[in-house]
Design a protein around this motif. Structure first.
Motif, PDB file in Angstrom:
ATOM      1  N   ALA A 110       1.853   2.121  -3.521  1.00 21.35           N
ATOM      2  CA  ALA A 110       0.834   2.354  -4.146  1.00 21.35           C
ATOM      3  C   ALA A 110       0.398   3.797  -4.065  1.00 21.35           C
ATOM      4  CB  ALA A 110      -0.373   1.405  -3.862  1.00 21.35           C
TER       5      ALA A 110
ATOM      6  N   GLN B  21       0.818  -1.193  -0.035  1.00 22.84           N
ATOM      7  CA  GLN B  21       0.016  -0.112   0.091  1.00 22.84           C
ATOM      8  C   GLN B  21       0.790   1.342  -0.020  1.00 22.84           C
ATOM      9  OE1 GLN B  21      -3.254   0.029  -0.412  1.00 22.84           O
ATOM     10  NE2 GLN B  21      -3.186   2.202  -0.612  1.00 22.84           N
TER      11      GLN B  21
ATOM     12  N   LEU C  97      -2.469  -4.028  -7.918  1.00 19.45           N
ATOM     13  CA  LEU C  97      -1.773  -4.550  -6.509  1.00 19.45           C
ATOM     14  C   LEU C  97      -1.618  -5.902  -6.355  1.00 19.45           C
ATOM     15  CD1 LEU C  97      -4.161  -2.232  -4.380  1.00 19.45           C
ATOM     16  CD2 LEU C  97      -1.642  -1.950  -4.736  1.00 19.45           C
TER      17      LEU C  97
END
Length: 102
Positions: A70, A67, A102
């Protein structure tokens, strides 16, 4: 006959690419596969650094495993779009693709 990798006999040692017009260079940059590739190519020359906002096609893609990375990609996309909006010579975006896997 000596030859080196920087042998420019065919063009008299002149840097011909620097004499191309901005419109031609922007057209060539438009063939690069991603916006990141365009940005990297524009690092080659100080004169080219102002050209990337004039490329009309944006492809921003990233394959991230976590994350945090990202989130950094999303921040990069926001930066690219904000920089284009702030640049006076920005071309109209004709195509934009934003992908985050992802």
């Amino acid at each position: 006959m000596e030859s080196t990798s920087s042998d420019h006999r065919g063009c008299g040692g002149v840097d011909l690419i620097s004499h191309l017009g901005d419109d031609v260079l922007v057209h060539v940059l438009g063939y690069l596969p991603t916006t990141a590739d365009v940005a990297c190519a524009c690092l080659v020359s100080r004169l080219w650094r102002r050209l990337w906002p004039r490329v009309s096609s944006l492809l921003l893609a990233s394959f991230e495993k976590n994350q945090e990375r990202a989130d950094r990609f999303v921040a990069f996309v926001n930066h690219v779009l904000a920089a284009r909006a702030a640049h006076p010579d920005t071309a109209r975006v004709e195509q934009i693709v934003i992908s985050l896997f992802l």
